[in-house]
Structures are given as C-alpha cells and as structure tokens.
Design an enzyme around this catalytic site. Sequence first.
Site, PDB file in Angstrom:
ATOM      1  N   TYR A 140       8.087 -13.648  -9.040  1.00 27.83           N
ATOM      2  CA  TYR A 140       8.296 -13.962 -10.597  1.00 27.83           C
ATOM      3  C   TYR A 140       8.888 -15.249 -10.343  1.00 27.83           C
ATOM      4  O   TYR A 140       8.727 -16.116 -11.717  1.00 27.83           O
ATOM      5  CB  TYR A 140       8.780 -12.857 -11.154  1.00 27.83           C
ATOM      6  CG  TYR A 140       9.194 -13.063 -12.851  1.00 27.83           C
ATOM      7  CD1 TYR A 140       8.267 -12.954 -13.572  1.00 27.83           C
ATOM      8  CD2 TYR A 140      10.794 -13.277 -13.071  1.00 27.83           C
ATOM      9  CE1 TYR A 140       8.367 -13.388 -14.993  1.00 27.83           C
ATOM     10  CE2 TYR A 140      10.762 -13.666 -14.511  1.00 27.83           C
ATOM     11  CZ  TYR A 140       9.837 -13.589 -15.417  1.00 27.83           C
ATOM     12  OH  TYR A 140       9.916 -13.961 -16.619  1.00 27.83           O
ATOM     13  N   ARG A 173       0.011 -12.351  -5.791  1.00 27.83           N
ATOM     14  CA  ARG A 173       1.017 -11.310  -6.491  1.00 27.83           C
ATOM     15  C   ARG A 173       2.446 -12.018  -6.575  1.00 27.83           C
ATOM     16  O   ARG A 173       3.211 -11.375  -7.579  1.00 27.83           O
ATOM     17  CB  ARG A 173       1.290 -10.282  -5.172  1.00 27.83           C
ATOM     18  CG  ARG A 173       0.231  -9.209  -5.366  1.00 27.83           C
ATOM     19  CD  ARG A 173       0.543  -8.137  -4.518  1.00 27.83           C
ATOM     20  NE  ARG A 173      -0.638  -7.351  -4.126  1.00 27.83           N
ATOM     21  CZ  ARG A 173      -0.637  -6.073  -4.823  1.00 27.83           C
ATOM     22  NH1 ARG A 173       0.127  -5.640  -5.958  1.00 27.83           N
ATOM     23  NH2 ARG A 173      -1.970  -5.344  -4.658  1.00 27.83           N
ATOM     24  N   LYS A 215       1.519 -12.256   7.608  1.00 28.37           N
ATOM     25  CA  LYS A 215       0.517 -11.422   7.013  1.00 28.37           C
ATOM     26  C   LYS A 215      -0.174 -12.290   6.007  1.00 28.37           C
ATOM     27  O   LYS A 215       0.763 -12.612   4.742  1.00 28.37           O
ATOM     28  CB  LYS A 215       1.073 -10.118   6.468  1.00 28.37           C
ATOM     29  CG  LYS A 215       0.003  -9.472   5.735  1.00 28.37           C
ATOM     30  CD  LYS A 215       0.325  -8.053   4.991  1.00 28.37           C
ATOM     31  CE  LYS A 215      -0.809  -7.390   4.355  1.00 28.37           C
ATOM     32  NZ  LYS A 215      -0.231  -6.063   3.550  1.00 28.37           N
ATOM     33  N   TYR A 247       5.301 -12.175   4.494  1.00 25.95           N
ATOM     34  CA  TYR A 247       4.095 -11.692   3.708  1.00 25.95           C
ATOM     35  C   TYR A 247       3.654 -12.674   2.819  1.00 25.95           C
ATOM     36  O   TYR A 247       4.308 -12.725   1.676  1.00 25.95           O
ATOM     37  CB  TYR A 247       4.390 -10.253   3.224  1.00 25.95           C
ATOM     38  CG  TYR A 247       3.368  -9.544   2.706  1.00 25.95           C
ATOM     39  CD1 TYR A 247       2.101  -9.969   2.471  1.00 25.95           C
ATOM     40  CD2 TYR A 247       3.713  -8.354   1.840  1.00 25.95           C
ATOM     41  CE1 TYR A 247       1.187  -9.171   1.737  1.00 25.95           C
ATOM     42  CE2 TYR A 247       2.866  -7.579   1.252  1.00 25.95           C
ATOM     43  CZ  TYR A 247       1.561  -8.092   1.248  1.00 25.95           C
ATOM     44  OH  TYR A 247       0.382  -7.188   0.773  1.00 25.95           O
ATOM     45  N   THR A 288       1.013  -1.329  -0.051  1.00 27.16           N
ATOM     46  CA  THR A 288       0.161   0.055  -0.039  1.00 27.16           C
ATOM     47  C   THR A 288       0.921   1.230  -0.067  1.00 27.16           C
ATOM     48  O   THR A 288       0.645   2.244  -0.535  1.00 27.16           O
ATOM     49  CB  THR A 288      -0.939   0.014   1.267  1.00 27.16           C
ATOM     50  OG1 THR A 288      -1.804  -1.233   1.197  1.00 27.16           O
ATOM     51  CG2 THR A 288      -1.930   1.255   1.437  1.00 27.16           C
ATOM     52  N   ILE A 343      -3.637  -6.490   9.061  1.00 28.08           N
ATOM     53  CA  ILE A 343      -2.897  -5.320   8.262  1.00 28.08           C
ATOM     54  C   ILE A 343      -3.821  -4.905   7.208  1.00 28.08           C
ATOM     55  O   ILE A 343      -3.914  -5.383   6.125  1.00 28.08           O
ATOM     56  CB  ILE A 343      -1.591  -5.666   7.945  1.00 28.08           C
ATOM     57  CG1 ILE A 343      -0.555  -6.585   9.096  1.00 28.08           C
ATOM     58  CG2 ILE A 343      -0.813  -4.556   7.162  1.00 28.08           C
ATOM     59  CD1 ILE A 343       0.559  -6.879   8.632  1.00 28.08           C
TER      60      ILE A 343
END
Length: 296
Positions: free
Chosen positions: A108, A139, A162, A134, A47, A202
């Site tokens: 990736y 993603r 997270k 995380y 973010t 979060i």
Amino acid sequence: MQSRFEGIWIPIITPFNGEVVDHAALARLARHLATQGIAGFIAGATTGEGALLSLDEQAAVFATLRTAVPEVPVVLGVSQAATQAAVAQARHLAALRPDGLLVTPPTYVRPTQEGVQRHFEAIVEAADLPLLIYNIPYRTAVNLELETLQALARDARVVGIKECGGSVERLLRLVHETPLRILSGDDSQNFAALCVGAHGTIAASAHIEAALHVRMYALLCDGHLSQARRIAVALQPLIRALFAEPNPAPLKALLAQLGWCAADVRLPFVPATAALALRLTEEHAALRRFAASVGV
C-alpha cells in the site's frame, strides 16, 4: 542452508472450523503432502491466510507442522507493512526456530527501492534466519529491482526470492545475475520458470496431486523436456480453475470435496461459488485420469 531452497514447496493452507484453526486437519493434510516428495512448507503466507492470523495462531500452526512432519522444512510468512511491525513479527516468529522466513515488501505505501531495501535489512537483522523475499507486485504495488536484490543478496542470510508474475527476461536475469535461489510463485508460470533455470516453485496448486508437480520438476532436472511439458499441460486446466476466484477459497473448496478440511475461509475471503466448485471437481477428475495414465 541456501541449497535447501529448491524443488516443490507448498504454501500450506490454514484449515478452519468456523473461525477456529483446525489443527487436526492441518496435521493430517501435512502428513499426506509430505509423502509426495515435496521439499517443504510455507506457513502463514498468502495461501495460508497469514494476514488474517494472529501471531499466536501463526505460532500454533507452526507447532502443529513441526509435530506432524518434523523432517520437513517449514518457512513462516511475514506480511506486515510497517517496518517496526514486520520486525516485531519476524522476531516473534524467529524465536520458534523455523527454517526461514518469507517476507513480503510493504504493501500500500509504495516505498522507494531504498525504503524496501532498508525494510528487508531490518527484518534480517531482527530474525537472523534465512530469508526469502516475496516479490508480488500485483499485490504490493512494489517491484524489487534487480539492483536492489543484488544489494540484499550481499547478506548471506538473504537466500532466495519467490517471484510472481515476472517476465522470462527477468527470470533469466534473476537466475544468472544474482546468487539467490529463484522459486516461482506464479503457478501458471511454473513450468516456464523451471525451464529458464528457476530452482523450484512455491505452488498452491501442488496441494492437489503434488506428486505430479514433483515428477515434472524431476523430469526437467534430468533433461526430459517433452515428458515434463506433457505434465505441465495436464496441470494447467486445474491451475486456471484454482485461481479463477481469490486464492485460497477455490483450493479449500476442492480440498473439502476430497475430505481434507472444511471449505471455511476468513473474511474478507468468501467461499468459492457453486459453479466453480463443480468445475474444480471436473478438472480434478480429468487430472486424476492423466496421473493414472502416467503412473503417478
């Protein structure tokens, strides 16, 4: 140290004035949010457009937060894909003495679980700080398996995770089969995650009416499920709107409407569309009416 990673954490935006970080806006927003009962800030992560910040910019953001809200814990994001680069970033940020690091798996390249584990182990050794993993497979294309997390958790410096997009079954297993602090990172799932035992959230959406998120968490901690659920239901329309286009553009658009910062984002992000900006205005007005009705 581990017990601190609970409650409502905010992955604070990085305000820009054009291409330049707006430190005055950042300090003003942080001081406002700190009065709402939040547990801490994550800076320079998703973010906060952390992947688009230089190391010097990330350090300057941290310095602004430390000065503006010295009593509030601040965790910094590490997002480099190459392990050597991530280690260098972690070492650089650790020298600032934040309260911890939030570390994303390599993106990736899609490494094996052993590769991911060794990536995190190298960062822990370099930083020697509390580390939050995380896990955000949509993603990174990498999902940290339970066994990998259990192995990493043998190092006391790996304190939490997270978790984004995990099933209820996975959340239950994380809560009951690891010693980690479980923090929900998927705003639409925050209520459900807390109900099954997550230690906190979060939440990017908690930039807006943070006190409602804090109240929902407190009610659940006290066993008041129906009252907490009422808040969760009221939050959902705005949460949907805030993530209708890539985060943080919608969030910055609404914060700009409220006078906290400009709506500027860095490419490849683009500003929220006019239609979404109008929807955000309407959803926030409805949420404000609800907050007033419950005395928040």
